[in-house]
Structure formats: C-alpha cells, structure tokens
Design a protein around this motif. Sequence first.
Motif, PDB file in Angstrom:
ATOM      1  N   TYR A   7       0.823  -1.135  -0.067  1.00 49.04           N
ATOM      2  CA  TYR A   7      -0.045  -0.236  -0.041  1.00 49.04           C
ATOM      3  C   TYR A   7       0.739   1.351  -0.119  1.00 49.04           C
ATOM      4  O   TYR A   7       0.610   2.315  -0.835  1.00 49.04           O
ATOM      5  CB  TYR A   7      -0.765  -0.008   1.297  1.00 49.04           C
ATOM      6  CG  TYR A   7      -1.661   1.332   1.261  1.00 49.04           C
ATOM      7  CD1 TYR A   7      -2.796   1.426   0.656  1.00 49.04           C
ATOM      8  CD2 TYR A   7      -1.165   2.320   2.254  1.00 49.04           C
ATOM      9  CE1 TYR A   7      -3.654   2.597   0.717  1.00 49.04           C
ATOM     10  CE2 TYR A   7      -1.900   3.374   2.483  1.00 49.04           C
ATOM     11  CZ  TYR A   7      -3.137   3.559   1.593  1.00 49.04           C
ATOM     12  OH  TYR A   7      -3.762   5.026   1.424  1.00 49.04           O
ATOM     13  N   THR A  11       1.038   4.180  -3.368  1.00 45.87           N
ATOM     14  CA  THR A  11       0.318   5.093  -3.040  1.00 45.87           C
ATOM     15  C   THR A  11       1.484   6.385  -3.019  1.00 45.87           C
ATOM     16  O   THR A  11       1.264   7.427  -2.517  1.00 45.87           O
ATOM     17  CB  THR A  11      -0.404   5.389  -1.685  1.00 45.87           C
ATOM     18  OG1 THR A  11       0.474   5.013  -0.648  1.00 45.87           O
ATOM     19  CG2 THR A  11      -1.435   4.567  -1.895  1.00 45.87           C
ATOM     20  N   HIS A 135      -5.997   1.056  -4.495  1.00 43.05           N
ATOM     21  CA  HIS A 135      -5.366   1.867  -3.488  1.00 43.05           C
ATOM     22  C   HIS A 135      -5.187   3.276  -3.978  1.00 43.05           C
ATOM     23  O   HIS A 135      -5.513   4.446  -2.973  1.00 43.05           O
ATOM     24  CB  HIS A 135      -4.484   1.204  -2.938  1.00 43.05           C
ATOM     25  CG  HIS A 135      -4.503   0.008  -2.134  1.00 43.05           C
ATOM     26  ND1 HIS A 135      -5.490  -0.240  -1.116  1.00 43.05           N
ATOM     27  CD2 HIS A 135      -4.153  -1.118  -2.412  1.00 43.05           C
ATOM     28  CE1 HIS A 135      -5.391  -1.761  -0.640  1.00 43.05           C
ATOM     29  NE2 HIS A 135      -4.793  -2.169  -1.432  1.00 43.05           N
TER      30      HIS A 135
END
Length: 139
Positions: A7, A11, A135
């Motif tokens: 994640y 991101t 995400h």
Amino acid sequence: MNPVTAYRFITANQFAVVGASTDRSKYGNRVLRWYQAHELPVIPVNHKEATVESVPAIASIEEIDDPANAAISIITPPKVTLGVLKKAKELGIQKIWLQPGAEDKAVLDYAREAGLDIIAGGPCILVQGPSLLTHRANL
C-alpha cells in the motif's frame, strides 16, 4: 507480500524505474511502460540514455527531486541492486520493490540489516500491480 508495504509503495507521489531500458523486450522497459499505461508519474533511471520511452531519464536515484516520497522499482543485477539499496537508505527512500531477479542473499541480508521494508522474492509489479491500483483511487 506485506499488504502495508505494498500500500505504501503504490500510493507514492512519484515512481522511478532503476534499470529502465530502451529495449522494449526487457523488463526494465516493460515495467516503465506499465507505469506509463496507468498514468503514474514515473522517471526512468538509466546512466547511459537521456530518454527512455520518450521520458527524460536520470542517471541515478540521487537525482530524484523528493526521495522521501518516491517509490523505486529495481530491475538490475543483484550486485548493482545492492549499491542502489545502499544509496536509497542514504537518501531516505523507503518504498522499494525488487523485481524478480534483482535480489540475491547479499541483497536480502543487507535490506534486513538496514531495516528496509522492501517488496522482494515475490511477484513482479506487472503481475501484482493492477490489483494494487485500487488503493491509488482512494487517495
């Protein structure tokens, strides 16, 4: 693959492909094009070429503008990868994905000893990346 690490990686504000290649059959080029196809901000890292896939290249990760907020995909031989990891540690780069073949025991040992939370020994971003893109949509 640790989901928290994945994640954090996907991101990131900016991506760099270390080992980006002008040869479209090589993974260094395919990974770069994956980022481009998904409209992610990406910089090729290639010490020999000025551009890769029409994107201005940088010679080293030392040229990344905001290393603390960048993520790097590494597609290099393990001996080169080790040097890249050492420089990443020095620069404060925490989001690192070692593409298959970029690691060996020395690389993994260094990453562990240096406290680097890397993605390694698993799927390539070409395989795992699409499922992680959801995400980014939540940002």
